[in-house]
Motif scaffolding. Structure first.
Motif, PDB file in Angstrom:
ATOM      1  N   LYS A  45      -9.843   5.978  -2.356  1.00 26.60           N
ATOM      2  CA  LYS A  45     -10.450   6.316  -3.595  1.00 26.60           C
ATOM      3  C   LYS A  45     -11.042   7.751  -3.517  1.00 26.60           C
ATOM      4  N   GLN A  76       3.960  -1.391  -3.153  1.00 24.02           N
ATOM      5  CA  GLN A  76       2.569  -0.822  -2.952  1.00 24.02           C
ATOM      6  C   GLN A  76       1.515  -1.370  -3.560  1.00 24.02           C
ATOM      7  N   HIS A  77       1.085  -2.737  -3.331  1.00 29.66           N
ATOM      8  CA  HIS A  77       0.224  -3.544  -4.108  1.00 29.66           C
ATOM      9  C   HIS A  77      -1.100  -2.927  -4.052  1.00 29.66           C
ATOM     10  N   TYR A  78      -1.660  -2.143  -2.686  1.00 31.02           N
ATOM     11  CA  TYR A  78      -3.011  -1.667  -2.732  1.00 31.02           C
ATOM     12  C   TYR A  78      -2.968  -0.676  -3.551  1.00 31.02           C
ATOM     13  N   LEU A 103      -1.289   0.016  -6.147  1.00 29.42           N
ATOM     14  CA  LEU A 103      -1.205  -0.400  -7.502  1.00 29.42           C
ATOM     15  C   LEU A 103      -2.685  -0.536  -8.300  1.00 29.42           C
ATOM     16  N   ALA A 104      -3.333  -1.517  -7.281  1.00 29.78           N
ATOM     17  CA  ALA A 104      -4.631  -2.045  -7.710  1.00 29.78           C
ATOM     18  C   ALA A 104      -5.755  -0.960  -7.800  1.00 29.78           C
ATOM     19  N   LEU A 105      -5.548  -0.003  -6.881  1.00 26.31           N
ATOM     20  CA  LEU A 105      -6.401   1.024  -6.794  1.00 26.31           C
ATOM     21  C   LEU A 105      -6.500   1.997  -8.020  1.00 26.31           C
ATOM     22  N   TYR A 106      -5.088   2.285  -8.117  1.00 26.67           N
ATOM     23  CA  TYR A 106      -5.052   3.341  -9.481  1.00 26.67           C
ATOM     24  C   TYR A 106      -5.559   2.846 -10.706  1.00 26.67           C
ATOM     25  N   GLN A 107      -5.203   1.284 -10.795  1.00 25.14           N
ATOM     26  CA  GLN A 107      -5.678   0.677 -12.065  1.00 25.14           C
ATOM     27  C   GLN A 107      -6.994   0.586 -12.199  1.00 25.14           C
ATOM     28  N   ARG A 108      -7.486   0.290 -11.106  1.00 27.74           N
ATOM     29  CA  ARG A 108      -9.151   0.130 -10.710  1.00 27.74           C
ATOM     30  C   ARG A 108      -9.823   1.428 -11.189  1.00 27.74           C
ATOM     31  N   LYS A 142      -0.726   2.572 -16.735  1.00 24.28           N
ATOM     32  CA  LYS A 142       0.974   2.400 -16.663  1.00 24.28           C
ATOM     33  C   LYS A 142       1.540   3.169 -17.610  1.00 24.28           C
TER      34      LYS A 142
END
Length: 248
Positions: free
Chosen positions: A169, A195-197, A199-204, A209
């Motif tokens: 982050k 790359q699930h983590y 993806l979640a980090l960027y969206q958070r 997208k």
């Protein structure tokens, strides 16, 4: 809109985190390439497991050897065919990651100083902990288009033993702050569906997208798409006004 980290990226140190972020130095090169290679290798078993769960694989793995047994009557031949299929699938899982690693190590990561510090609009940072490089990220300008001036975030990697400390982050926020200060309108990046983590980090953090596509035939065969994200930045003047009003 995510609140940007406003501290100096060259001296980004926190008493709550055992790391600090600074610009890349020439003696970091081996640390950077070793970390990048290690993280790329981590994606291979994840990709292999993904391939094994695909509907076509679930049909092919038992069906192929069974059909061969029915034709030949040999369990040995069927067993060898099973092993050969697994080896082929493992190669399929390894190939795109190894190809990307080799390409990166022979292009921008071969001479990081030349690639990322030749112009003022690009940069490369490392996260350092106890004298070791434990995280990396780069940023290069996208070739000018009719769209907003864009900066591409590249090679975000954090050592496995240092994950969960907020390093990824902090590295992303460092890029966002740099992009805003350099007058970029957007930060863009591409990551894979697996790359699930990330993806979640960027969206958070507020990335949106924009598109989803297959990078090559090998990625299509594995049903692994690439996802492009965009983060829209306010101008430096707007950001300063928001900061003064407590809005950023």
């Amino acid at each position: 809109m995510v609140s940007l980290e406003l501290r100096d990226p060259d001296n980004q140190k926190s008493s709550m985190a055992p790391y600090h972020i600074r610009k890349y130095q020439e003696n970091d090169h081996k640390w950077v390439t070793d970390l990048f290679s290690k993280v790329m290798a981590e994606h291979i078993p994840t990709t292999f497991r993904h391939i094994l769960k695909l509907p076509q694989t679930l049909v092919l793995l038992p069906g192929g050897p069974l059909a061969l047994f029915l034709v030949s009557g040999s369990w040995v031949l069927a067993f060898v065919a099973s092993l050969a299929l697994l080896a082929a699938l493992k190669f399929l899982a390894e190939y795109p990651w190894k190809q990307f690693k080799v390409m990166s190590l022979h292009t921008d990561l071969s001479d990081i100083t030349k690639s990322y510090f030749r112009e003022s609009g690009s940069c490369f940072w490392v996260a350092e902990s106890k004298g070791h490089v434990v995280g990396i990220v780069g940023a290069l300008p996208v070739k000018p288009t009719l769209q907003k001036k864009q900066l591409e975030l590249l090679h975000l990697c954090v050592a496995p033993e240092h994950r969960g400390q907020g390093i990824a982050k902090a590295l992303v926020r460092t890029v966002l702050t740099f992009a805003r200060d350099q007058g970029y309108g957007e930060v863009v990046l591409t990551t894979s569906l697996l790359q699930h983590y990330a993806l979640a980090l960027y969206q958070r953090l507020g990335f949106q997208k924009m598109s989803q596509f297959f990078l090559s035939t090998s990625w299509r065969l594995m049903s692994i798409s690439q996802i492009q994200f965009t983060y829209c930045l306010p101008s430096a003047q707007v950001s300063q006004a928001l900061e003064q009003r407590g809005g950023l």
